[in-house]
Design a protein around this motif. Structure first.
Motif, PDB file in Angstrom:
ATOM      1  N   VAL A 137      13.639  17.793   0.892  1.00 18.36           N
ATOM      2  CA  VAL A 137      13.860  19.046   0.156  1.00 18.36           C
ATOM      3  C   VAL A 137      12.645  19.368  -0.711  1.00 18.36           C
ATOM      4  O   VAL A 137      12.214  20.526  -0.788  1.00 18.36           O
ATOM      5  CB  VAL A 137      15.153  18.974  -0.693  1.00 18.36           C
ATOM      6  N   LEU A 138      12.095  18.362  -1.358  1.00 16.36           N
ATOM      7  CA  LEU A 138      10.898  18.591  -2.178  1.00 16.36           C
ATOM      8  C   LEU A 138       9.750  19.124  -1.326  1.00 16.36           C
ATOM      9  O   LEU A 138       9.038  20.045  -1.748  1.00 16.36           O
ATOM     10  CB  LEU A 138      10.502  17.305  -2.899  1.00 16.36           C
ATOM     11  N   GLY A 139       9.569  18.560  -0.141  1.00 19.15           N
ATOM     12  CA  GLY A 139       8.534  19.061   0.770  1.00 19.15           C
ATOM     13  C   GLY A 139       8.770  20.515   1.149  1.00 19.15           C
ATOM     14  O   GLY A 139       7.829  21.308   1.218  1.00 19.15           O
ATOM     15  N   GLU A 146       1.570  13.765  -4.085  1.00 17.08           N
ATOM     16  CA  GLU A 146       1.087  13.146  -5.316  1.00 17.08           C
ATOM     17  C   GLU A 146       2.091  13.325  -6.461  1.00 17.08           C
ATOM     18  O   GLU A 146       2.259  12.434  -7.294  1.00 17.08           O
ATOM     19  CB  GLU A 146      -0.274  13.724  -5.728  1.00 17.08           C
ATOM     20  N   THR A 147       2.751  14.476  -6.490  1.00 16.68           N
ATOM     21  CA  THR A 147       3.771  14.734  -7.508  1.00 16.68           C
ATOM     22  C   THR A 147       4.956  13.809  -7.301  1.00 16.68           C
ATOM     23  O   THR A 147       5.475  13.217  -8.252  1.00 16.68           O
ATOM     24  CB  THR A 147       4.213  16.208  -7.452  1.00 16.68           C
ATOM     25  N   ILE A 148       5.382  13.676  -6.057  1.00 17.24           N
ATOM     26  CA  ILE A 148       6.500  12.792  -5.721  1.00 17.24           C
ATOM     27  C   ILE A 148       6.143  11.349  -6.064  1.00 17.24           C
ATOM     28  O   ILE A 148       6.941  10.623  -6.677  1.00 17.24           O
ATOM     29  CB  ILE A 148       6.887  12.956  -4.240  1.00 17.24           C
ATOM     30  N   GLN A 149       4.932  10.942  -5.704  1.00 23.39           N
ATOM     31  CA  GLN A 149       4.494   9.579  -6.010  1.00 23.39           C
ATOM     32  C   GLN A 149       4.514   9.325  -7.517  1.00 23.39           C
ATOM     33  O   GLN A 149       4.929   8.257  -7.979  1.00 23.39           O
ATOM     34  CB  GLN A 149       3.098   9.319  -5.451  1.00 23.39           C
ATOM     35  N   THR A 150       4.054  10.292  -8.287  1.00 23.30           N
ATOM     36  CA  THR A 150       4.034  10.128  -9.741  1.00 23.30           C
ATOM     37  C   THR A 150       5.450   9.968 -10.287  1.00 23.30           C
ATOM     38  O   THR A 150       5.694   9.125 -11.160  1.00 23.30           O
ATOM     39  CB  THR A 150       3.309  11.309 -10.419  1.00 23.30           C
ATOM     40  N   ALA A 151       6.387  10.757  -9.781  1.00 24.20           N
ATOM     41  CA  ALA A 151       7.780  10.622 -10.226  1.00 24.20           C
ATOM     42  C   ALA A 151       8.327   9.235  -9.905  1.00 24.20           C
ATOM     43  O   ALA A 151       9.034   8.633 -10.728  1.00 24.20           O
ATOM     44  CB  ALA A 151       8.644  11.699  -9.577  1.00 24.20           C
ATOM     45  N   VAL A 152       7.978   8.706  -8.752  1.00 23.02           N
ATOM     46  CA  VAL A 152       8.449   7.370  -8.374  1.00 23.02           C
ATOM     47  C   VAL A 152       7.734   6.297  -9.200  1.00 23.02           C
ATOM     48  O   VAL A 152       8.334   5.270  -9.549  1.00 23.02           O
ATOM     49  CB  VAL A 152       8.314   7.142  -6.856  1.00 23.02           C
ATOM     50  N   ARG A 153       6.484   6.531  -9.557  1.00 23.23           N
ATOM     51  CA  ARG A 153       5.795   5.600 -10.460  1.00 23.23           C
ATOM     52  C   ARG A 153       6.491   5.566 -11.816  1.00 23.23           C
ATOM     53  O   ARG A 153       6.658   4.501 -12.417  1.00 23.23           O
ATOM     54  CB  ARG A 153       4.323   5.988 -10.620  1.00 23.23           C
ATOM     55  N   ILE A 154       6.917   6.738 -12.300  1.00 24.56           N
ATOM     56  CA  ILE A 154       7.685   6.785 -13.549  1.00 24.56           C
ATOM     57  C   ILE A 154       8.958   5.954 -13.390  1.00 24.56           C
ATOM     58  O   ILE A 154       9.296   5.146 -14.259  1.00 24.56           O
ATOM     59  CB  ILE A 154       8.013   8.243 -13.951  1.00 24.56           C
ATOM     60  N   ALA A 155       9.656   6.141 -12.280  1.00 22.07           N
ATOM     61  CA  ALA A 155      10.892   5.386 -12.026  1.00 22.07           C
ATOM     62  C   ALA A 155      10.622   3.888 -12.040  1.00 22.07           C
ATOM     63  O   ALA A 155      11.375   3.108 -12.641  1.00 22.07           O
ATOM     64  CB  ALA A 155      11.506   5.812 -10.701  1.00 22.07           C
ATOM     65  N   ALA A 156       9.554   3.479 -11.386  1.00 29.26           N
ATOM     66  CA  ALA A 156       9.221   2.054 -11.297  1.00 29.26           C
ATOM     67  C   ALA A 156       8.946   1.466 -12.676  1.00 29.26           C
ATOM     68  O   ALA A 156       9.455   0.391 -13.020  1.00 29.26           O
ATOM     69  CB  ALA A 156       8.012   1.856 -10.380  1.00 29.26           C
ATOM     70  N   VAL A 157       8.165   2.163 -13.468  1.00 28.85           N
ATOM     71  CA  VAL A 157       7.810   1.659 -14.797  1.00 28.85           C
ATOM     72  C   VAL A 157       9.025   1.666 -15.717  1.00 28.85           C
ATOM     73  O   VAL A 157       9.276   0.689 -16.441  1.00 28.85           O
ATOM     74  CB  VAL A 157       6.635   2.462 -15.396  1.00 28.85           C
ATOM     75  N   MET A 158       9.796   2.729 -15.698  1.00 29.16           N
ATOM     76  CA  MET A 158      10.992   2.785 -16.542  1.00 29.16           C
ATOM     77  C   MET A 158      11.955   1.665 -16.170  1.00 29.16           C
ATOM     78  O   MET A 158      12.533   1.019 -17.047  1.00 29.16           O
ATOM     79  CB  MET A 158      11.668   4.156 -16.413  1.00 29.16           C
TER      80      MET A 158
END
Length: 173
Positions: A142-144, A151-163
């Protein structure tokens, strides 16, 4: 100092990478403030860590409006349910489950009141925390379709990983 940085500062030395990553994500320029802080808030709620939720709520209060904050909380809530259900239908050996109607109320998905792509981003990040491949695939698709870059999706998942990492280590203290 932000409440999230203060919380990260309480982490032991072995979690220094989490501190550094959280700090860099808080200044991330690849997302809008709505995307960044909405994802942070959704992920905090997705971890169910009370200290992380309190810190995220404090830091996000002046960054996103209440409608966005409520949608982020709602994304975490509905993904807590959906990720279990759809992970089961995906992993169960009996394919009949995937063909059955879910019979679960998911009104938040259609009534969140914010940009569809932002809600999907929050939902994808929480789905990554919860490990639901079927939901990850669905939200990423859906995001696509809404033109959200990888890169935006990856950043959101990086946030998830760190949180998730911060919540996990903090729970052991």
């Amino acid at each position: 100092m932000s409440a999230l940085k203060t919380l990260a500062g309480e982490l032991p030395a072995y979690a220094k990478d989490l501190k550094l990553n959280l700090s860099s994500l808080l200044t991330e320029q690849g997302l809008t403030d709505v995307q960044k802080f909405g994802t942070i808030l959704a992920c905090a709620h997705g971890t169910a860590s009370k200290p992380l939720i309190a810190a995220a709520e404090a830091d996000c209060a002046d960054k996103i409006d209440e409608k966005t904050a409520e949608a982020a909380r709602g994304a975490a809530a509905v993904m807590a349910m959906n990720n279990v259900y759809y992970r089961f239908t995906h992993l169960a050996g009996n394919e009949d489950y995937a063909k059955m109607p879910a019979k679960l109320r998911m009104n938040m998905i259609g009534t969140h009141g914010i940009a569809k792509a932002d809600f999907e981003l929050f939902s994808l990040a929480v789905s990554a925390i919860n490990g639901c491949g079927l939901c990850i695939d669905s939200h990423e698709k859906v995001l696509g379709q809404h033109g959200v870059k990888a890169e935006t999706i990856q950043t959101a998942v990086r946030i998830a990983a760190v949180m998730n990492g911060v919540a996990t280590v903090h729970a052991t203290l």
